[in-house]
Scaffold this motif. Structure first.
Motif, short mmCIF file in Angstrom:
data_model
loop_
_atom_site.label_atom_id
_atom_site.label_comp_id
_atom_site.label_asym_id
_atom_site.label_seq_id
_atom_site.Cartn_x
_atom_site.Cartn_y
_atom_site.Cartn_z
N ASP A 65 0.90 -1.17 -0.03
CA ASP A 65 0.17 0.08 -0.12
C ASP A 65 0.81 1.19 -0.01
N LEU A 66 1.93 1.10 0.95
CA LEU A 66 2.84 2.51 0.90
C LEU A 66 3.43 2.59 -0.11
N ILE A 67 4.04 1.75 -1.02
CA ILE A 67 4.65 1.62 -2.34
C ILE A 67 3.51 2.15 -3.27
N ASP A 68 2.36 1.65 -3.30
CA ASP A 68 1.51 2.24 -4.34
C ASP A 68 1.19 3.56 -4.17
N ILE A 69 1.17 4.04 -3.07
CA ILE A 69 0.91 5.31 -2.71
C ILE A 69 2.08 6.20 -3.35
N CYS A 70 3.22 5.81 -3.27
CA CYS A 70 4.46 6.70 -3.79
C CYS A 70 4.53 6.28 -5.27
N VAL A 71 3.99 5.38 -5.87
CA VAL A 71 4.05 5.29 -7.09
C VAL A 71 2.76 6.09 -7.68
N ASP A 72 1.65 6.10 -7.11
CA ASP A 72 0.66 7.10 -7.79
C ASP A 72 0.98 8.36 -7.51
N GLU A 73 1.73 9.11 -6.60
CA GLU A 73 2.29 10.21 -6.22
C GLU A 73 2.97 10.53 -7.51
N ILE A 74 4.27 9.81 -7.89
CA ILE A 74 5.15 10.01 -9.08
C ILE A 74 4.29 10.00 -10.29
N ASP A 75 3.18 9.19 -10.41
CA ASP A 75 2.49 9.35 -11.62
C ASP A 75 1.67 10.79 -11.70
N SER A 76 1.02 11.02 -10.70
CA SER A 76 0.31 12.52 -10.50
C SER A 76 1.31 13.69 -10.78
N LEU A 77 2.56 13.59 -10.39
CA LEU A 77 3.59 14.55 -10.64
C LEU A 77 4.03 14.54 -12.03
N ILE A 78 4.09 13.26 -12.57
CA ILE A 78 4.57 13.31 -14.12
C ILE A 78 3.42 13.97 -15.10
N ALA A 79 2.20 13.92 -14.44
CA ALA A 79 1.05 14.32 -15.38
C ALA A 79 1.24 15.76 -15.21
N LYS A 80 1.29 16.23 -14.16
CA LYS A 80 1.40 17.81 -14.10
C LYS A 80 2.66 18.27 -14.68
N LEU A 81 3.70 17.49 -14.65
CA LEU A 81 4.75 17.96 -15.39
C LEU A 81 4.64 18.07 -16.94
N ASN A 82 3.82 17.11 -17.46
CA ASN A 82 3.43 16.99 -18.90
C ASN A 82 2.48 18.25 -19.30
N GLU A 83 1.75 18.44 -18.18
CA GLU A 83 0.62 19.73 -18.46
C GLU A 83 1.62 21.10 -18.70
N ILE A 84 2.40 20.97 -17.82
CA ILE A 84 3.43 22.17 -17.70
C ILE A 84 4.00 22.23 -19.06
N SER A 85 4.66 21.33 -19.41
CA SER A 85 5.52 21.26 -20.47
C SER A 85 4.90 21.62 -21.91
#
Length: 149
Positions: A65-85
């Motif tokens: 569960d903790l690992i999945d939370i980190c992975v989801d957080e990374i995916d969310s940040l990457i999506a934000k990064l793509n929007e900004i790019s």
């Protein structure tokens, strides 16, 4: 008197253009700063994920569960990064390749990195509105049909 009025009109237009360019430069700088912050957050989250995985491996515990939370957080940040790019590219008049994600010039027909055909849909109305003939689309469709058949 008319020439003075024309001069004032042209000067006003130049000031308006300079103001727009300055606004774009400020917006671009803000977006780039935001992109750097998100990259930093992604790096920190990767490090946190690595620390968790190491800790769990050493202790023999499992906490998916903790690992999945980190992975989801990374995916969310990457999506934000793509929007900004994408916003940065829009301000720079650049587009992202639909195949590999590389940045290309707005007028590019093929990706400079992978050679994939660039998607013409978003740019066609702008091209037509400035008087560019968009007659290349039908000829662009024929090779796609011949590749399938």
């Amino acid at each position: 008197m008319d020439t003075f009025d024309e001069f004032l009109g042209k000067a006003k237009n130049l000031v308006d253009i300079a103001g727009k360019k300055t606004g774009q430069a400020v917006e671009l700088a803000k977006l780039k700063m935001n992109r750097m912050q998100i990259n930093s957050e992604i790096q920190k989250t990767y490090e946190k994920l690595g620390a968790f995985v190491y800790k769990f491996h050493k202790s023999g515990e499992e906490n998916q569960d903790l690992i999945d939370i980190c992975v989801d957080e990374i995916d969310s940040l990457i999506a934000k990064l793509n929007e900004i790019s994408d916003k940065i590219n829009e301000l720079k008049s650049a587009i992202r390749c639909p195949e590999c994600g590389a940045i290309n010039d707005e007028e590019a027909i093929y990706c400079a990195k992978c050679g994939a055909k660039m998607s013409p849909e978003p740019k066609e109305p702008e091209a037509a509105s400035i008087g560019i003939i968009v007659a290349e689309q039908p000829s662009g469709e024929q090779p796609e049909q011949s590749e399938q058949g």
